[in-house]
Design an enzyme around this catalytic site. Structure first.
Site, mmCIF file in Angstrom:
data_model
loop_
_atom_site.group_PDB
_atom_site.id
_atom_site.type_symbol
_atom_site.label_atom_id
_atom_site.label_comp_id
_atom_site.label_asym_id
_atom_site.label_seq_id
_atom_site.Cartn_x
_atom_site.Cartn_y
_atom_site.Cartn_z
ATOM 1 N N SER A 1 3.174 -10.302 14.760
ATOM 2 C CA SER A 1 4.971 -10.106 15.201
ATOM 3 C C SER A 1 5.616 -10.114 16.385
ATOM 4 C CB SER A 1 5.039 -8.797 14.751
ATOM 5 O OG SER A 1 4.711 -7.830 13.856
ATOM 6 N N GLN B 1 11.802 -6.174 9.800
ATOM 7 C CA GLN B 1 11.852 -7.276 9.090
ATOM 8 C C GLN B 1 13.255 -7.079 8.705
ATOM 9 O OE1 GLN B 1 9.340 -9.138 6.609
ATOM 10 N NE2 GLN B 1 8.350 -9.601 8.222
ATOM 11 N N ASP C 1 0.376 -3.392 7.665
ATOM 12 C CA ASP C 1 -0.183 -3.577 7.230
ATOM 13 C C ASP C 1 -1.624 -3.702 6.859
ATOM 14 O OD1 ASP C 1 1.885 -5.388 6.828
ATOM 15 O OD2 ASP C 1 1.657 -6.092 8.817
ATOM 16 N N ARG D 1 -0.240 -5.446 -2.785
ATOM 17 C CA ARG D 1 -1.863 -4.882 -2.432
ATOM 18 C C ARG D 1 -2.485 -4.408 -2.559
ATOM 19 N NH1 ARG D 1 -0.203 -7.114 3.825
ATOM 20 N NH2 ARG D 1 -0.364 -9.054 3.626
#
Ligand code: S3P
Length: 429
Positions: free
Chosen positions: A17, A163, A313, A344
């Protein structure tokens, strides 16, 4: 046979990031920025290529990177489509940058990125004046036309997404007036920290339990020298591996521990992991420490959904830790995991079941029955769906299994952690 213990000292690559943002903000400053510790993964290189295509000079200089920025408002129209590869962060943040430049651009990506929703950035950026022609379902390939001058907005995030927050703030850089983003749930704050470091007029306030971020444009960004700390998301694979493989005692150096990113380590500690924070310090305006992780008996827990944004994540590898714990681990509130590089929840449910784990997939989480420290059976080949974090999580599961785990492709790992396999070999040598 389970793997040999993980021992010694390793250093994971730079934070993804922060690496994307260093290049972007460097390109929007006037003059020369130097970056050390940049992650040289495919995602970050896609950001560099796109910024070059819009007029910034970016080169590798020895072990460092140098960016000659063109200034806010100074990007040029690219003469080819911007190929974003697998990278959602490159795509959504650059859409924000372009939204307030008077240029048009086309974004393309791989099969995984081309399925991911872009309406979450299209909506606020359209309100600011940009126009978009996406593929059906609001996906890539997508053409956009920025608006200069754009219109400042106040936007309350409907999903917890750094984001989306960053896309609106970056559009605000070249927008006259005050652009405001309201976050009901805090997400990673690298954009805010770094934009301030580059000299932007940006304020963060708490109001009624929400975070209110304001940026005043048009901004003049001053070039900066940036040291990128190690990526906690990459360190997480090694923290779980060392926790579950008996005999392990591993030091992971230089790990970024920004409180909006360190949820995985807090949850592992709640599960009984042994993680010592050594030599706590600051690198590039971010808290950093060396983490000493020793094998420990983990126990299943109910993971508080409020911690999810700070480890969004890391759930794939947390599910591996849960599979080796004593008892049941319950996760919920994880709808966002279904729109990452892969779904996921589905991908990990399928992969872990294939390697002998019993679990239940719910709408918004997994309920994993732990083995109580007994090695998983292993097997495969598991399908990684072009998702680097599924591949690395299942490689960690392989270390804790009798037969090893076969993954269908390790190529996606290069998007975020090119030397992952080499470091696993080094730590288990
Ligand atoms: C990122 C934000 C998160 C994260 C991604 C990187 C960023 O995405 O999953 O890997 O750098 O801002 P969302 O904003 O979609 O949660």
């Amino acid at each position: 046979m389970p793997s040999r213990p993980l021992t010694g000292r390793i250093r994971v690559p730079g934070d993804k990031s922060i690496s994307h943002r260093s290049l972007m903000f460097g390109a929007l400053a006037v003059g020369r920025s130097r970056i050390s510790g940049l992650l040289e993964g495919e995602d970050v290189l896609a950001t560099a290529a796109a910024l070059r295509a819009m007029g910034a000079h970016i080169e590798r200089d020895g072990g460092e990177w140098v960016v000659h920025g063109v200034g806010v408002g100074g990007l040029l129209q690219p003469d080819q489509a911007l190929d974003m590869g697998n990278s959602g962060t490159s795509t959504r943040l650059l859409m924000g940058v372009i939204a307030s430049h008077g240029i048009t651009a086309t974004f393309t990506g791989d099969a995984s990125l081309s399925k991911r929703p872009m309406d979450r950035v299209i909506d606020p950026l359209s309100t600011m004046g940009a126009s978009f022609t996406p593929s059906p379902g609001g996906t890539l390939p997508l053409m956009m036309e920025g608006m200069q001058p754009a219109v400042p907005i106040t936007y309350r995030l409907p999903v917890a997404s750094a984001q989306v927050k960053s896309a609106v703030l970056l559009a605000g850089l070249n927008t006259p007036g005050t652009t405001t983003v309201i976050e009901p749930v805090p997400t990673r704050d690298h954009t805010e920290r770094m934009l301030r470091g580059f000299g932007a007029e940006l304020t963060v306030e708490e109001a009624d339990g929400e975070r209110v971020v304001r940026i005043h444009g048009p901004a003049d960004l001053q070039p900066c020298d940036i040291a990128v700390p190690g990526d906690p998301s990459s360190a997480a694979f090694f923290a779980v591996a060392a926790s579950v493989v008996p005999g392990s005692d591993l030091v992971i150096e230089n790990v970024g521990l920004n409180p909006t990113r360190d949820g995985i380590f807090r949850v592992l500690e709640q599960m009984g992991a042994s993680i010592d924070h050594l030599d706590e310090r600051e690198v590039g305006g971010e808290p950093v420490a060396d983490l000493r992780v020793r094998h420990a008996a983990l126990r299943g827990i109910e993971v508080d959904p409020a911690i999810a944004p700070s480890m969004i994540d890391e759930f794939p590898v947390l599910f591996v830790a849960a599979a080796m714990a004593e008892g049941t681990t319950v996760t919920k509130g994880l709808h966002e995991l279904r729109v990452k590089e892969s779904d996921r929840l589905a991908a990990m449910a399928c992969a872990l079941q294939m390697t002998g784990v019993s679990l239940k997939e719910t709408d918004d989480g997994l309920i994993v029955e732990g083995s109580g420290g007994k090695p998983l059976s292993g097997g495969g080949p598991v399908t990684t769906h072009l998702d680097h974090r599924i591949a690395m999580s299942m490689a960690v599961a392989g270390l804790a299994s009798r037969e090893g785990v076969e993954v269908d492709s390790i190529e996606p790992i290069a998007t975020s952690f090119p030397n992952f396999s080499a470091l696993i070999e080094e730590a288990t040598a």
